[in-house]
Design an enzyme around this catalytic site. Structure first.
Site, mmCIF file in Angstrom:
data_model
loop_
_atom_site.group_PDB
_atom_site.id
_atom_site.type_symbol
_atom_site.label_atom_id
_atom_site.label_comp_id
_atom_site.label_asym_id
_atom_site.label_seq_id
_atom_site.Cartn_x
_atom_site.Cartn_y
_atom_site.Cartn_z
ATOM 1 N N ASP A 97 0.825 -1.250 -0.180
ATOM 2 C CA ASP A 97 0.011 -0.213 0.002
ATOM 3 C C ASP A 97 0.789 1.297 -0.068
ATOM 4 O OD1 ASP A 97 1.012 -0.203 2.546
ATOM 5 O OD2 ASP A 97 -0.664 -0.793 3.362
ATOM 6 N N GLU A 119 -0.439 -9.062 -1.216
ATOM 7 C CA GLU A 119 -1.002 -8.412 0.357
ATOM 8 C C GLU A 119 -2.010 -7.611 -0.100
ATOM 9 O OE1 GLU A 119 1.107 -5.293 3.078
ATOM 10 O OE2 GLU A 119 1.907 -7.168 3.875
ATOM 11 N N GLU A 133 -1.700 4.899 3.606
ATOM 12 C CA GLU A 133 -1.764 3.412 3.059
ATOM 13 C C GLU A 133 -3.197 3.005 2.931
ATOM 14 O OE1 GLU A 133 0.104 4.873 5.378
ATOM 15 O OE2 GLU A 133 2.236 4.436 4.869
ATOM 16 N N HIS A 214 7.970 4.562 12.296
ATOM 17 C CA HIS A 214 7.828 5.264 11.168
ATOM 18 C C HIS A 214 6.772 6.205 10.670
ATOM 19 C CE1 HIS A 214 6.926 1.845 9.268
ATOM 20 N NE2 HIS A 214 6.509 2.574 8.173
ATOM 21 N N ARG A 216 3.628 7.736 9.304
ATOM 22 C CA ARG A 216 3.459 9.106 8.855
ATOM 23 C C ARG A 216 2.400 9.735 9.837
ATOM 24 N NH1 ARG A 216 5.076 12.038 3.637
ATOM 25 N NH2 ARG A 216 6.469 10.412 2.878
ATOM 26 N N HIS A 247 14.638 4.984 11.455
ATOM 27 C CA HIS A 247 14.376 5.240 10.073
ATOM 28 C C HIS A 247 14.803 6.497 9.542
ATOM 29 C CE1 HIS A 247 11.628 5.750 6.501
ATOM 30 N NE2 HIS A 247 11.041 4.538 6.626
HETATM 31 C C1 UD1 Z 1 7.074 4.543 2.958
HETATM 32 C C2 UD1 Z 1 5.569 4.029 2.960
HETATM 33 C C3 UD1 Z 1 5.145 3.184 4.045
HETATM 34 C C4 UD1 Z 1 6.004 2.270 4.430
HETATM 35 C C5 UD1 Z 1 7.343 2.852 4.728
HETATM 36 C C6 UD1 Z 1 8.439 1.482 5.065
HETATM 37 C C7 UD1 Z 1 4.166 5.620 1.640
HETATM 38 C C8 UD1 Z 1 3.381 6.731 1.625
HETATM 39 N N1 UD1 Z 1 4.827 5.234 2.799
HETATM 40 O O1 UD1 Z 1 7.061 5.709 4.208
HETATM 41 O O2 UD1 Z 1 3.932 2.920 3.747
HETATM 42 O O3 UD1 Z 1 5.452 1.647 5.656
HETATM 43 O O4 UD1 Z 1 8.037 3.532 3.467
HETATM 44 O O5 UD1 Z 1 9.645 2.000 5.584
HETATM 45 O O6 UD1 Z 1 4.527 4.979 0.436
HETATM 46 N N2 UD1 Z 1 14.811 8.018 3.448
HETATM 47 C C9 UD1 Z 1 15.942 7.989 3.047
HETATM 48 N N3 UD1 Z 1 16.474 6.811 2.631
HETATM 49 C C10 UD1 Z 1 15.954 5.733 2.395
HETATM 50 C C11 UD1 Z 1 14.472 6.012 2.574
HETATM 51 C C12 UD1 Z 1 13.836 7.125 3.089
HETATM 52 O O7 UD1 Z 1 16.723 9.025 3.504
HETATM 53 O O8 UD1 Z 1 16.366 4.879 1.925
HETATM 54 C C13 UD1 Z 1 14.218 9.464 4.113
HETATM 55 C C14 UD1 Z 1 14.019 10.591 2.728
HETATM 56 O O9 UD1 Z 1 14.334 11.886 3.425
HETATM 57 C C15 UD1 Z 1 12.650 10.337 2.315
HETATM 58 C C16 UD1 Z 1 11.967 9.964 3.835
HETATM 59 O O10 UD1 Z 1 12.903 9.195 4.461
HETATM 60 O O11 UD1 Z 1 11.936 11.349 1.868
HETATM 61 C C17 UD1 Z 1 10.348 9.360 3.837
HETATM 62 O O12 UD1 Z 1 10.423 8.374 2.854
HETATM 63 P P1 UD1 Z 1 8.975 7.962 2.221
HETATM 64 O O13 UD1 Z 1 9.315 6.719 1.202
HETATM 65 O O14 UD1 Z 1 8.353 9.053 1.645
HETATM 66 O O15 UD1 Z 1 7.906 7.575 3.275
HETATM 67 P P2 UD1 Z 1 7.991 6.640 4.584
HETATM 68 O O16 UD1 Z 1 7.349 7.517 5.416
HETATM 69 O O17 UD1 Z 1 9.425 5.983 4.673
HETATM 70 N N1 UDP Z 2 13.744 -4.012 8.462
HETATM 71 C C1 UDP Z 2 15.176 -4.003 8.173
HETATM 72 N N2 UDP Z 2 15.930 -3.099 8.978
HETATM 73 C C2 UDP Z 2 15.452 -2.256 9.981
HETATM 74 C C3 UDP Z 2 14.015 -2.263 10.027
HETATM 75 C C4 UDP Z 2 13.023 -3.127 9.573
HETATM 76 O O1 UDP Z 2 15.244 -4.731 7.274
HETATM 77 O O2 UDP Z 2 16.274 -1.403 10.535
HETATM 78 C C5 UDP Z 2 12.869 -5.016 7.915
HETATM 79 C C6 UDP Z 2 11.791 -5.618 8.726
HETATM 80 O O3 UDP Z 2 12.239 -6.842 8.912
HETATM 81 C C7 UDP Z 2 10.523 -5.745 7.788
HETATM 82 C C8 UDP Z 2 10.532 -4.351 7.086
HETATM 83 O O4 UDP Z 2 11.866 -3.902 7.029
HETATM 84 O O5 UDP Z 2 10.759 -7.017 6.777
HETATM 85 C C9 UDP Z 2 9.463 -3.611 7.487
HETATM 86 O O6 UDP Z 2 9.740 -2.365 6.928
HETATM 87 P P1 UDP Z 2 9.116 -1.022 7.760
HETATM 88 O O7 UDP Z 2 8.814 -1.144 9.030
HETATM 89 O O8 UDP Z 2 10.108 -0.068 7.296
HETATM 90 O O9 UDP Z 2 7.672 -0.854 6.819
HETATM 91 P P2 UDP Z 2 6.326 -1.517 6.880
HETATM 92 O O10 UDP Z 2 6.575 -2.927 7.016
HETATM 93 O O11 UDP Z 2 5.800 -0.924 8.253
HETATM 94 O O12 UDP Z 2 5.541 -1.128 5.678
#
Ligand code: UD1
Ligand code: UDP
Length: 378
Positions: A97, A119, A133, A214, A216, A247
């Site tokens: 999602d 999923e 989501e 993490h 939002r 995160h």
């Molecule tokens: C996203 C997903 C959420 C999922 C989560 C898993 C959406 C709207 N949200 O949320 O459903 O649970 O990922 O982690 O799609 N960033 C980095 N490096 C990375 C990743 C992120 O620096 O490798 C930082 C960046 O500043 C980025 C911010 O994190 O802009 C947010 O990332 P984003 O993918 O927009 O949303 P998440 O809150 O991570």
């Molecule tokens: N995970 C990881 N490293 C971390 C934290 C989480 O590899 O430091 C893995 C975890 O095992 C799971 C996935 O990331 O498989 C979950 O991701 P996250 O919590 O970011 O997103 P969500 O599942 O809530 O969408």
């Protein structure tokens, strides 16, 4: 030969699609598997691709610092159209999602390509929780031709929305398949990075409480409250080690920063999936707002306290593998303290983890079988 395009953008999508890409990849004469990485996440997702030995065919490189949803959506839609035009797959696979999954499904719909949703059917029924989501997954369900629901409850959610019964297949969650694969890899051969992490952790026989945050909808005042709750818990349980892989979202990092001074708290960078799975397996208790971690923890016999007000994974609460604490600092401190003080209650949860409500590692096999039968019937 049938062409499949897997679209993934974030860490959990990569982890949960990886075993499926492996499964389809084992039939190279039947399936031509292509992988489009949107780059919604950067290092988090690349680490996961690396662990599963998957090289994306397209990398759209879209991540921006502290990205906002409208900008990300616009970039994704612009960038995905030419990929679909070029690849011309028979099916697009999206998972879960995220914004990448939603845009992947929407772009495929615009291009007239069938969508398979992995999923499918998770719902809270609340359009703003989790945000965005809940909207994303409802919208994907309107578009998808096949809905791979992880559980019976997810299937029922889809039926209630009028999704045709024949298009829903209950499979279990592919995240459990990924976890079991990772466990086998770790026992066969530990990476030097994992060995180094084990040495640096400096656990000194302390029990570990593993924490991730993490979402939002929790950022801002709620996450500040969680930080205060975690601070109280760390002070109340000085013999336990609280480990937080943080995160990289700047708003999450800023909210958790005040915990850095506490002697039994470790704020560390996000971990590679291999190291994270190992850490889960040696932790005593998990506190998280993550979806994927709630699905993985039972397979490792670890109780979870869910730091959220609503859940789309009621199966974990009903099975007794997780407790929904809510997000108020008092509720979090009370729920966690009850488990840390009451060994019998804790061990009863461990016992309930014997049966993971999210599956047994055979989800990918079921998805593959469905696709084979779809193509055979054509
Ligand atoms: C996203 C997903 C959420 C999922 C989560 C898993 C959406 C709207 N949200 O949320 O459903 O649970 O990922 O982690 O799609 N960033 C980095 N490096 C990375 C990743 C992120 O620096 O490798 C930082 C960046 O500043 C980025 C911010 O994190 O802009 C947010 O990332 P984003 O993918 O927009 O949303 P998440 O809150 O991570
Ligand atoms: N995970 C990881 N490293 C971390 C934290 C989480 O590899 O430091 C893995 C975890 O095992 C799971 C996935 O990331 O498989 C979950 O991701 P996250 O919590 O970011 O997103 P969500 O599942 O809530 O969408």
């Amino acid at each position: 030969m049938h062409k499949l395009l897997f679209i993934a953008g974030t860490r959990p999508e990569v982890i949960k699609l990886a075993p499926l890409i492996h499964a389809f990849g084992q039939q190279p004469l039947v399936f031509d598997c292509r992988v489009c990485f949107t780059g919604q996440h950067r290092e988090l997702a690349l680490q996961a691709f690396d662990f599963f030995n998957i090289q994306p065919d397209d990398h759209l490189n879209l991540m921006q610092e502290n990205q906002q949803l409208s900008g990300l959506t616009a970039l994704l839609m612009e960038a995905l159209e030419p990929v679909l035009e070029e690849e011309k797959p028979d099916f697009v696979f999206v998972q879960g999602d995220t914004t990448s999954a939603f845009c992947g499904a929407l772009a495929a719909y615009y291009a007239g390509i069938s969508v398979a949703h992995v999923e499918a059917g998770l719902r809270t029924g609340l359009i703003r929780s989790p945000f965005p989501e809940e909207f994303n997954r409802v919208a994907i369900s309107k578009i998808a031709a096949y809905h791979f629901a992880p559980t019976e409850a997810a299937r029922e959610n889809l039926l209630r929305e009028g999704i045709p019964e024949a298009s829903i297949i209950v499979t279990g969650n592919t995240g459990v398949d990924a976890l079991l694969w990772a466990k086998t890899q770790i026992s066969a051969k530990k990476s030097p990075e994992l060995t180094a992490f084990q040495q640096q952790l400096d656990q000194k026989n302390r029990q570990i409480v593993l924490v991730t945050l993490h979402r939002r909808e929790n950022q801002g005042a709620i996450m500040d409250g969680m930080q205060q709750a975690l601070s109280s818990l760390a002070m109340r349980y000085p013999a336990m080690l609280f480990v937080l892989p943080v995160h990289p979202n700047p708003r999450v990092r800023a909210a958790l920063e005040p915990l850095a001074g506490l002697p039994n708290v470790r704020l560390i960078p996000p971990l590679s999936y291999e190291i994270f799975v190992w850490l889960l397996s040696v932790s005593y208790l998990i506190l998280t707002d993550s979806g994927g971690i709630q699905e993985e923890a039972p397979s490792l016999g670890k109780p979870v306290v869910v730091l959220r007000d609503h859940t789309e994974r009621p199966e974990a609460i009903e099975a007794g593998t997780a407790l929904l604490a809510g997000t108020s600092p008092e509720a979090v401190v009370n729920t966690v303290s009850r488990l840390l003080d009451d060994a019998a209650a804790y061990h009863a949860m461990v016992e309930r983890c014997r049966q993971n409500p999210f599956g047994n590692g055979r989800a990918c096999e079921r998805i593959l079988a469905q696709l084979v039968s779809v193509f055979n019937a054509q």
